[in-house]
Structure formats: C-alpha cells, structure tokens
Design an enzyme around this catalytic site. Structure first.
Site, PDB file in Angstrom:
ATOM      1  N   CYS A 158       0.814  -1.221   0.000  1.00 51.16           N
ATOM      2  CA  CYS A 158       0.000   0.000   0.000  1.00 51.16           C
ATOM      3  C   CYS A 158       0.853   1.279   0.000  1.00 51.16           C
ATOM      4  O   CYS A 158       1.402   1.645  -1.023  1.00 51.16           O
ATOM      5  CB  CYS A 158      -0.973  -0.028   1.176  1.00 51.16           C
ATOM      6  SG  CYS A 158      -2.358   1.131   1.013  1.00 51.16           S
ATOM      7  N   ARG A 203     -14.650   9.987   0.427  1.00 47.19           N
ATOM      8  CA  ARG A 203     -15.508   8.826   0.649  1.00 47.19           C
ATOM      9  C   ARG A 203     -15.357   7.780  -0.458  1.00 47.19           C
ATOM     10  O   ARG A 203     -15.856   6.674  -0.334  1.00 47.19           O
ATOM     11  CB  ARG A 203     -16.973   9.266   0.757  1.00 47.19           C
ATOM     12  CG  ARG A 203     -17.257  10.116   1.995  1.00 47.19           C
ATOM     13  CD  ARG A 203     -18.730  10.486   2.082  1.00 47.19           C
ATOM     14  NE  ARG A 203     -19.028  11.251   3.274  1.00 47.19           N
ATOM     15  CZ  ARG A 203     -19.297  10.727   4.464  1.00 47.19           C
ATOM     16  NH1 ARG A 203     -19.308   9.419   4.605  1.00 47.19           N
ATOM     17  NH2 ARG A 203     -19.556  11.491   5.499  1.00 47.19           N
ATOM     18  N   HIS A 238      -3.534  -5.905   2.038  1.00 44.11           N
ATOM     19  CA  HIS A 238      -3.252  -6.009   3.468  1.00 44.11           C
ATOM     20  C   HIS A 238      -3.702  -7.386   3.954  1.00 44.11           C
ATOM     21  O   HIS A 238      -4.185  -8.210   3.201  1.00 44.11           O
ATOM     22  CB  HIS A 238      -4.045  -4.946   4.240  1.00 44.11           C
ATOM     23  CG  HIS A 238      -3.695  -3.542   3.883  1.00 44.11           C
ATOM     24  ND1 HIS A 238      -2.565  -2.912   4.348  1.00 44.11           N
ATOM     25  CD2 HIS A 238      -4.350  -2.617   3.137  1.00 44.11           C
ATOM     26  CE1 HIS A 238      -2.536  -1.663   3.902  1.00 44.11           C
ATOM     27  NE2 HIS A 238      -3.600  -1.466   3.161  1.00 44.11           N
TER      28      HIS A 238
END
Length: 247
Positions: free
Chosen positions: A95, A130, A196
């Site tokens: 990431c 968002r 992840h």
C-alpha cells in the site's frame, strides 16, 4: 550459512491492518526450514542503515499523514535504496510503501508527495474522501511456472497508474484503480501490492516464493523450500476463494 536478513522500514509508522505480520510470517517459514533470520529496523532519522547488506527490504502500509512524515527521510536514502534494488535485494511493499516507491503520490487535498522514482508508476487520490477501493480482493499472479490466487484486503483512495508490470490480474475487487483489471507491480525481485491482511499469512506460497528467491541469491544454488504443514492455511484459502469468487 549466514542468516537471512530482513530490513523492516518504519515499523512504528507503516503498520496498517497488521502488515508487520508479513515479517513474522517470513521468519516463521524460514525457521520451519532451519533457516535463521535476523530482522533489522530502519526508523525515522536513522543514518547508518546498510540496505545492500540485507536480503529483503520490507515496507508496510500507512495513511497519508504517515507518508508525509517520512517522505523526506525516504528521499535522503534514495541512492542507497536504488543500489540495493539494482543488486538484487528483494523488495516487498504494501500500500503506502508501494506508492512511495513510484514517481509521486498526490493526496486527496492535492498535496504532492514525491516518491523515490524507483519505478514509473504514480498515484493520485480521489478528491472525494468517501471514494475508496475497499474490500476483499483476489488477484491471480504467476509464481515461477504456477498461477496462484492471492487473497487480501484493500483500502485505498489512491489510484495508481502507468504500471508496466502488474503483480496480477484482478479476479475480485478493484486493484490499482476503481474496477481495474490489474493490481500491484512486480519484477523478479519486487512485489508491490495494495493487499493487506497481512498478505503472507493468507498466501503461504507467495512467502515461500520470496524465501526461495532470497536463498537462491544468497547461496548461488537453486533453493526449493521443503514442504511444511499448511493444512489449516489451505483450508482457509479454499473457503475464502469459494466465497469471494462465487458468481
């Protein structure tokens, strides 16, 4: 035989979703084969880190705030990191670590964080905070001659483009961009991904692929990891894949 050496970069800052567990998994799977490991850490401000002396450089995931804090420190290490990469040291990046090795990362407020420029890709976050690529994800990649389904969890607003050598094909989830067909970046000694989880606990063959590469490079002879009991991991993967790939 010398120990397999792992350099864990910014462990206190880049540890979203238990990403530091990837270092634990590598150490555990080495130990099961009788390979000793040694874990070193590079923290903010450290001046004497020898990147070329290790076998694996690991960067976990971090949010925009953490990336901004460590960007200058990372840039100061650019030449040493490039030298290690070019010498064949394995780079595993998750990431935020993935993003920072590219050309740049532009956050949702438009602030541009320079990357190391090790690779050609770059990342721009959606201005709508968002809007995120979030959820479970399955990616099919190539490990040697075998196709392997990699399972993980993604949560990123950044959209990574100009990827010339993706880690794999997206079978479920988003990937590098919203509804992308590709995920991550890879080379012979690089795995960079948004997954992840931690990544290697769900994907033991990927961990063994990294160990095999490092031990082959270290010893000068082809190294194939001896089988270990992955019955529980395999059963968990079967359940997850059936759930996530259900049409």
């Amino acid at each position: 035989m010398d120990k397999l050496k792992i350099l864990h970069m910014y462990p206190a800052m880049l540890d979203l979703y238990g990403d530091s567990g990837n270092v634990e998994i590598l150490s555990y799977r080495c130990r099961m084969r009788g390979i000793e490991t040694e874990v070193f850490k590079h923290d903010l401000g450290d001046k004497n880190t020898d990147f070329s002396s290790v076998d694996i450089v690991y960067l976990g995931g971090g949010a925009d705030f953490e990336q901004q804090l460590l960007a200058d420190d990372l840039l100061a290490l650019k030449d040493d990191i490039r030298k290690a990469y070019e010498s064949g040291v394995y780079f595993l990046m998750i990431c935020g670590g993935y993003q920072l090795m590219g050309q740049y990362y532009k956050d949702s407020n438009g602030k541009k964080i320079p990357g190391l420029g090790l690779f050609d890709y770059y990342t721009v976050a959606s201005t709508n905070k968002r809007e995120r690529c979030i959820g479970n994800i399955v990616v099919e990649t190539k490990l040697g001659d075998e196709n392997y389904k990699v399972i993980g969890f993604e949560n990123h607003g950044g959209q990574t483009t100009n990827v010339t050598s993706p880690f794999g094909k997206v079978l479920a989830g988003n990937g590098n961009e919203f509804a992308s067909s590709i995920e991550g970046y890879t080379e012979k000694n690089v795995t960079a991904t948004y997954l992840h989880g931690p990544l290697l606990s769900k994907n033991p063959k990927l961990a063994d692929h990294i160990i095999s590469y490092c031990m082959t490079r270290k010893t000068g002879s082809a190294y194939t990891p001896a089988p270990i009991n992955d019955k529980l991991e395999d059963e968990c993967r079967k359940v997850l894949l059936e759930r996530l790939l259900k049409k």
